[in-house]
Design a protein around this motif. Structure first.
Motif, short mmCIF file in Angstrom:
data_model
loop_
_atom_site.label_atom_id
_atom_site.label_comp_id
_atom_site.label_asym_id
_atom_site.label_seq_id
_atom_site.Cartn_x
_atom_site.Cartn_y
_atom_site.Cartn_z
N LEU A 44 7.32 17.47 5.88
CA LEU A 44 7.41 16.03 5.25
C LEU A 44 7.56 15.05 6.34
N LEU A 45 8.48 15.39 7.37
CA LEU A 45 8.51 14.52 8.39
C LEU A 45 7.16 13.95 9.11
N CYS A 46 6.17 15.00 9.42
CA CYS A 46 4.97 14.90 9.68
C CYS A 46 4.32 13.96 8.71
N GLY A 47 4.30 14.25 7.51
CA GLY A 47 3.31 13.28 6.49
C GLY A 47 4.04 11.83 6.57
N LEU A 48 5.44 11.61 6.66
CA LEU A 48 5.77 10.41 6.68
C LEU A 48 5.48 9.46 8.01
N MET A 49 5.74 10.45 8.90
CA MET A 49 5.29 9.75 10.48
C MET A 49 3.99 9.15 10.42
N GLU A 50 3.05 10.15 10.10
CA GLU A 50 1.64 9.62 9.99
C GLU A 50 1.44 8.54 8.89
N ALA A 51 1.82 8.77 7.85
CA ALA A 51 1.64 7.67 7.02
C ALA A 51 2.14 6.51 7.12
N ARG A 52 3.22 6.06 7.78
CA ARG A 52 3.97 5.02 8.11
C ARG A 52 2.89 3.94 8.83
N GLU A 53 1.90 4.56 9.74
CA GLU A 53 1.23 3.48 10.30
C GLU A 53 0.06 3.10 9.54
N LYS A 54 -0.15 3.80 8.51
CA LYS A 54 -1.24 3.17 7.49
C LYS A 54 -0.98 2.57 6.08
N CYS A 55 0.53 2.45 5.91
CA CYS A 55 0.95 1.79 4.55
C CYS A 55 2.02 1.25 4.63
N ASP A 66 14.58 15.36 -2.01
CA ASP A 66 13.71 14.59 -1.04
C ASP A 66 12.66 13.85 -1.91
N TYR A 67 13.01 13.43 -3.13
CA TYR A 67 12.09 12.74 -3.82
C TYR A 67 12.62 11.34 -3.72
N ARG A 68 11.84 10.60 -2.59
CA ARG A 68 12.45 9.15 -2.54
C ARG A 68 11.42 8.15 -1.88
N LYS A 95 1.01 -1.36 -0.04
CA LYS A 95 -0.25 0.01 0.11
C LYS A 95 0.91 1.22 0.11
N LEU A 96 0.59 2.11 -0.96
CA LEU A 96 1.61 3.36 -1.26
C LEU A 96 1.06 4.58 -0.88
N PHE A 97 1.65 5.23 -0.06
CA PHE A 97 1.54 6.68 0.25
C PHE A 97 2.31 7.73 -0.57
N ILE A 98 1.76 8.40 -1.31
CA ILE A 98 2.48 9.53 -1.81
C ILE A 98 2.46 10.77 -1.02
N VAL A 99 3.47 11.22 -0.30
CA VAL A 99 3.62 12.25 0.78
C VAL A 99 3.99 13.60 -0.05
N VAL A 100 3.17 14.60 0.09
CA VAL A 100 3.52 15.73 -0.73
C VAL A 100 3.32 16.97 0.40
N ILE A 150 4.62 1.38 2.16
CA ILE A 150 5.62 2.31 1.34
C ILE A 150 5.21 3.69 1.16
N THR A 151 6.13 4.66 1.38
CA THR A 151 5.88 6.12 1.09
C THR A 151 6.97 6.65 0.03
N ILE A 152 6.44 7.50 -0.75
CA ILE A 152 7.20 8.23 -1.68
C ILE A 152 6.99 9.81 -1.12
N SER A 153 7.87 10.44 -0.84
CA SER A 153 7.87 11.82 -0.82
C SER A 153 8.26 12.47 -2.07
#
Ligand code: UDP
Ligand code: MG
Length: 319
Positions: free
Chosen positions: A86-97, A166-168, A6-11, A99-102
């Protein structure tokens, strides 16, 4: 059983009302393509983090989310800067997915490269760095300053992937470990390599911003470089120590010379040499104090352990 990631694109978005209507559908389209090719879970999402924008950015995110649940959003209580958002987005997303792509929301980074990033993940990489293969669309000034920025960082002991911003892609597994990095002075592109795990790079062409203006003029770039160096390395302090040793040696020789001149009776009123020595040492000392002060300041900020971001509003699924 469904084992597609499950992917979260964090923007992160700051005052991006001009460019958001252009790029949001592009992110959505990329999700659709990845879903259709069977690489990711259909529950994948685009997660916008509104970094205290003063324009309609958050209203737009809310409207998009109401119309299509693939869009989700978090709103910070005020502007905290790109890295914190970006950190906020990644930390919140990690609970729900899984992989993340920022990625930035201005369309400068090739959204199509996500396909290769996901492939690299499916091949076993836990972190995939997006690296700009050329900077032809940047102005000469931006290119020159940006490249000097990477070189300076590496010289000063802040190891970063050259031409990677920060595209990763980062897996939730890496983010779980990353959550233990509790410092408030953050420089994400230099910190992820410290986490370790298998990583690789994907190359892409960098485009011009689709609309709106860059938030990184030279002044903020210099600030970012300085923060990056002082958050990742103590090399500047070592350089000062080395400089101190060299200058002390030179001073010792000078003292010897002065003594001999005095003994042999050749000592003359040489105010020029005295003045130069005093001015030179004064300058070096002030710079050194400044650099050390910068680190002391960082310690001051770290000891407070203030929160790195505060979320004030969320779209439905992020509640
Ligand atoms: N950004 C942010 N907070 C800020 C400044 C910028 O979240 O205080 C976001 C911005 O919306 C964009 C990304 O960070 O998505 C990169 O900013 P920008 O494109 O202005 O920088 P550049 O690409 O010129 O280095
Ligand atoms: Mg940009």
């Amino acid at each position: 059983m469904n084992n597609k990631p499950k992917l979260f694109i964090v923007v992160p978005c700051y005052n991006e009302e001009e460019v958001l209507p252009l790029t949001a559908p592009m992110f959505r389209e990329e999700l659709r393509k990845l879903e259709e090719s069977g690489k990711i879970d259909p529950e994948s999402r685009v997660l916008f983090v509104n970094d205290g924008s003063k324009d309609r950015t958050w209203e737009m995110i809310r409207e998009m989310s109401a119309a299509d649940p693939h869009f989700q959003g978090l709103c910070l209580s005020r502007n905290r800067g790109h890295q914190n958002a970006l950190l906020c987005g990644l930390m919140e997303a990690r609970e729900k997915c899984d992989i993340t792509i920022s990625i930035d929301c201005d369309g400068q980074d090739d959204i199509g490269a996500m396909d290769q990033m996901v492939d690299a993940y499916l091949d076993g990489a836990e972190i995939v760095y997006g690296v700009r293969s050329s900077r032809e669309t940047d102005t000469f000034f931006k290119r020159f300053t940006a490249q000097s920025f990477y070189k300076l960082l590496n010289r000063m002991g802040a190891d970063t992937v050259y031409n990677h911003a920060d595209y990763r892609l980062v897996s939730a597994r890496v983010l779980k470990e990353f959550a233990n990095f509790r410092e408030v002075n953050i420089f994400l592109r230099g910190m992820f390599p410290l986490v370790g795990f298998k990583s690789t790079s994907v190359y892409y062409e960098r485009n011009e911003r689709l609309a709106g203006e860059s938030h990184y003029p030279l002044k903020r770039m210099l600030a970012l470089a300085f923060d990056g160096i002082t958050s990742l390395s103590v090399k500047p302090i070592r350089i000062i120590t080395g400089l101190g040793v060299v200058i002390s040696l030179a001073a010792f020789l000078l003292i010897l010379y002065a003594l001999i001149a005095w003994i042999t009776g050749r000592a003359v009123a040489g105010w020029a040499s005295t003045l130069i020595a005093v001015a030179f040492l004064g300058g070096i000392q002030l710079i050194s104090l400044g650099v050390i002060g910068e680190y002391v300041g960082k310690i001051f900020l770290e000891t407070k352990q203030r929160p790195r971001y505060i979320v004030s509003e969320r779209t439905d699924e992020m509640k």
